[in-house]
Design a protein around this motif. Structure first.
Motif, PDB file in Angstrom:
ATOM      1  N   ASP A  42       0.840  -1.211   0.000  1.00 50.95           N
ATOM      2  CA  ASP A  42       0.000   0.000   0.000  1.00 50.95           C
ATOM      3  C   ASP A  42       0.870   1.254   0.000  1.00 50.95           C
ATOM      4  O   ASP A  42       0.360   2.363   0.022  1.00 50.95           O
ATOM      5  N   GLY A 224     -12.127   5.280  -3.906  1.00 49.48           N
ATOM      6  CA  GLY A 224     -11.796   5.730  -2.554  1.00 49.48           C
ATOM      7  C   GLY A 224     -12.671   6.894  -2.126  1.00 49.48           C
ATOM      8  O   GLY A 224     -13.678   7.211  -2.763  1.00 49.48           O
ATOM      9  N   SER A 294      -5.799  -7.701  -1.943  1.00 47.65           N
ATOM     10  CA  SER A 294      -5.140  -6.577  -1.263  1.00 47.65           C
ATOM     11  C   SER A 294      -3.826  -7.055  -0.641  1.00 47.65           C
ATOM     12  O   SER A 294      -3.607  -8.263  -0.487  1.00 47.65           O
ATOM     13  N   ASP A 306     -16.695  -1.751  -0.537  1.00 48.20           N
ATOM     14  CA  ASP A 306     -16.374  -1.231   0.783  1.00 48.20           C
ATOM     15  C   ASP A 306     -15.854  -2.341   1.703  1.00 48.20           C
ATOM     16  O   ASP A 306     -15.514  -2.091   2.842  1.00 48.20           O
ATOM     17  N   HIS A 307     -15.776  -3.558   1.223  1.00 51.42           N
ATOM     18  CA  HIS A 307     -15.198  -4.621   2.038  1.00 51.42           C
ATOM     19  C   HIS A 307     -14.631  -5.726   1.146  1.00 51.42           C
ATOM     20  O   HIS A 307     -15.009  -5.871  -0.014  1.00 51.42           O
ATOM     21  N   LYS A 353     -15.665   3.586   0.664  1.00 54.84           N
ATOM     22  CA  LYS A 353     -15.033   2.855  -0.439  1.00 54.84           C
ATOM     23  C   LYS A 353     -13.555   2.677  -0.145  1.00 54.84           C
ATOM     24  O   LYS A 353     -12.910   3.559   0.399  1.00 54.84           O
ATOM     25  N   VAL A 354     -13.023   1.560  -0.598  1.00 51.66           N
ATOM     26  CA  VAL A 354     -11.625   1.244  -0.344  1.00 51.66           C
ATOM     27  C   VAL A 354     -10.733   2.115  -1.244  1.00 51.66           C
ATOM     28  O   VAL A 354     -11.131   2.517  -2.331  1.00 51.66           O
ATOM     29  N   GLU A 355      -9.518   2.442  -0.747  1.00 50.48           N
ATOM     30  CA  GLU A 355      -8.643   3.335  -1.518  1.00 50.48           C
ATOM     31  C   GLU A 355      -7.928   2.577  -2.645  1.00 50.48           C
ATOM     32  O   GLU A 355      -7.520   1.432  -2.481  1.00 50.48           O
ATOM     33  N   TYR A 358      -4.513   1.003  -2.025  1.00 50.04           N
ATOM     34  CA  TYR A 358      -4.531  -0.215  -1.226  1.00 50.04           C
ATOM     35  C   TYR A 358      -4.906  -1.416  -2.096  1.00 50.04           C
ATOM     36  O   TYR A 358      -4.290  -2.486  -2.036  1.00 50.04           O
ATOM     37  N   ILE A 359      -5.862  -1.201  -2.946  1.00 46.34           N
ATOM     38  CA  ILE A 359      -6.426  -2.314  -3.714  1.00 46.34           C
ATOM     39  C   ILE A 359      -5.782  -2.455  -5.089  1.00 46.34           C
ATOM     40  O   ILE A 359      -5.866  -3.489  -5.737  1.00 46.34           O
TER      41      ILE A 359
END
Ligand code: SAM
Ligand code: SF4
Ligand code: SF4
Length: 361
Positions: A42, A224, A294, A306-307, A353-355, A358-359
């Motif tokens: 990340d 994100g 991830s 979001d997960h 929301k995931v960044e 990171y993803i």
């Protein structure tokens, strides 16, 4: 012992009815699993304003500790299972993947994978290019098939502002050249943000014409929750094509395969190919065949999720074998219904929301 009388370090995996051999694993929208994007870290040496704005990812930002990251062996284990379930293309990403130490070792491990039909998997990498000049040869020798380099401007001042780094455009161009010299086909990714680098679209097109590298223009996305996205700053693929077409006429090229995200165009005068990735103006969820892993081993199915589903805990449990790992991944994929880009603007935004850093992309 836990309440359900299993040892604490054990995991329960429900039996899953898998498709018959030779049949694709389909999600609820009948999309097969074909691609796996693996974010190996990340961390990043850039702070691109549209991805890791420094106000959020500043000096005191807590990145993941090394112990949280999947080991290369664990990444290879998930990837082997994914290939068994239909994955044919693997992309290493991040954060900045070339910051992960000894990445060549992971490349060498993944390069040996074969699909159930015996075909080698296609192994690619997306990078900001800063470390590529010195790493391209080792990556190629380890078995990497292709590389995508992100470059948003040719103008140094603008590039510095967009990447919020002191790295020069020349460094990235050297990385691109080094990759080509060692025989790695190169694609270039340019995120276009209105009022920021849209005036660089035509100069970038001009620069990469005749280079043999495919330049792809990406619409600025609302990934994100930190990049201050707003629709007014999106330059659509149609606008990009119009700007380029006025100077260098282009014509469409047929998509190479299902799930190809970029729509492809070629210069009429034979100077090469470009692509546009229209995730905002023309979503392509119907053909989305990608899963994402991830750095800490969560399986994500959508860039806007979001997960994710924790595969690290599963792998670190004592009682879970490779077959059960594949079964868990299959059941997650089969239950998938994501189509965020088609719902964008319809008030269905997930809360957290995931960044992207990171993803991965
Ligand atoms: N650090 C590497 C790089 O920049 O190539 C790999 C990771 S980066 C998250 C992967 C890709 O996502 C890059 O091409 C980047 O330009 C793109 N990207 C990041 N944030 C974006 C956004 N908000 N909209 C569109 N593309 C984005
Ligand atoms: Fe780093 Fe890539 Fe994100 Fe830029 S787009 S901040 S280079 S991860
Ligand atoms: Fe795939 Fe999600 Fe993007 Fe749609 S929004 S194309 S489902 S990653």
């Amino acid at each position: 012992m836990s309440d359900d009388h299993r040892p604490a370090n054990s995991q329960h995996v429900d039996p899953v009815i898998l498709p018959k051999p030779g049949e694709p694993l389909l999600d609820t929208r009948r999309r097969p699993l074909r691609d796996l994007r693996i974010s190996v870290t990340d961390k990043c040496n850039f702070r691109c304003t549209y991805c890791m704005p420094r106000e959020v990812f500043g000096a005191d930002y807590q990145f993941m500790p090394q112990s949280a990251l999947l080991t290369f062996e664990e990444i290879a284990r998930v990837t082997r299972a994914a290939v068994q379930l239909g994955v044919e293309k693997i992309r290493l990403t991040g954060g900045e993947p070339l910051l992960r130490k000894k990445l060549e070792r992971l490349v060498a491990m993944l390069a040996t994978l074969r699909t159930p039909a015996g075909k080698p998997v296609e192994l690619t990498l997306t990078t900001n290019g800063t470390l590529l000049a010195k790493m391209a040869k080792g990556l190629k020798e380890a078995g990497l098939n292709r590389v995508t380099v992100s470059l948003d401007a040719l103008d140094d001042d603008l590039f510095e502002r967009m990447s919020d780094s002191k790295v020069t455009v020349a460094t990235v161009l050297e990385g691109i050249d080094a990759s080509a010299r060692v025989g790695l086909p190169v694609k270039i990714n340019m995120v276009v943000r209105k009022g920021m680098n849209d005036a660089q679209v035509v100069p970038m097109a001009e620069h990469f014409r005749h280079s043999g590298h495919i330049l792809r223009f990406i619409e600025f996305m609302d990934v994100g929750s930190t990049n201050g996205w707003n629709l007014a700053e999106v330059v659509t693929g149609a606008e990009v094509l119009q700007a380029i077409g006025q100077r260098f006429p282009v014509e469409p090229v047929k998509a190479g395969y299902r799930g190809e995200v970029a729509s492809r165009w070629r210069y009429v005068d034979g100077a090469g190919e470009i692509g546009v990735i229209t995730s905002v103006s023309q979503p392509f969820c119907g053909d989305c065949t990608r899963a994402r892993l991830s750095p800490d081993g969560k399986l994500f199915l959508c860039l806007f999720a979001d997960h994710g589903y924790d595969l690290r805990a599963l792998m670190r449990a004592e009682n879970v074998d490779d077959e059960q790992l594949a079964a868990r991944m299959a059941s997650v994929w089969m239950g998938r219904d994501d189509h965020y880009s088609e719902l964008r603007g319809h008030n269905t935004k997930p809360l957290h929301k995931v960044e992207m850093s990171y993803i991965g992309g």
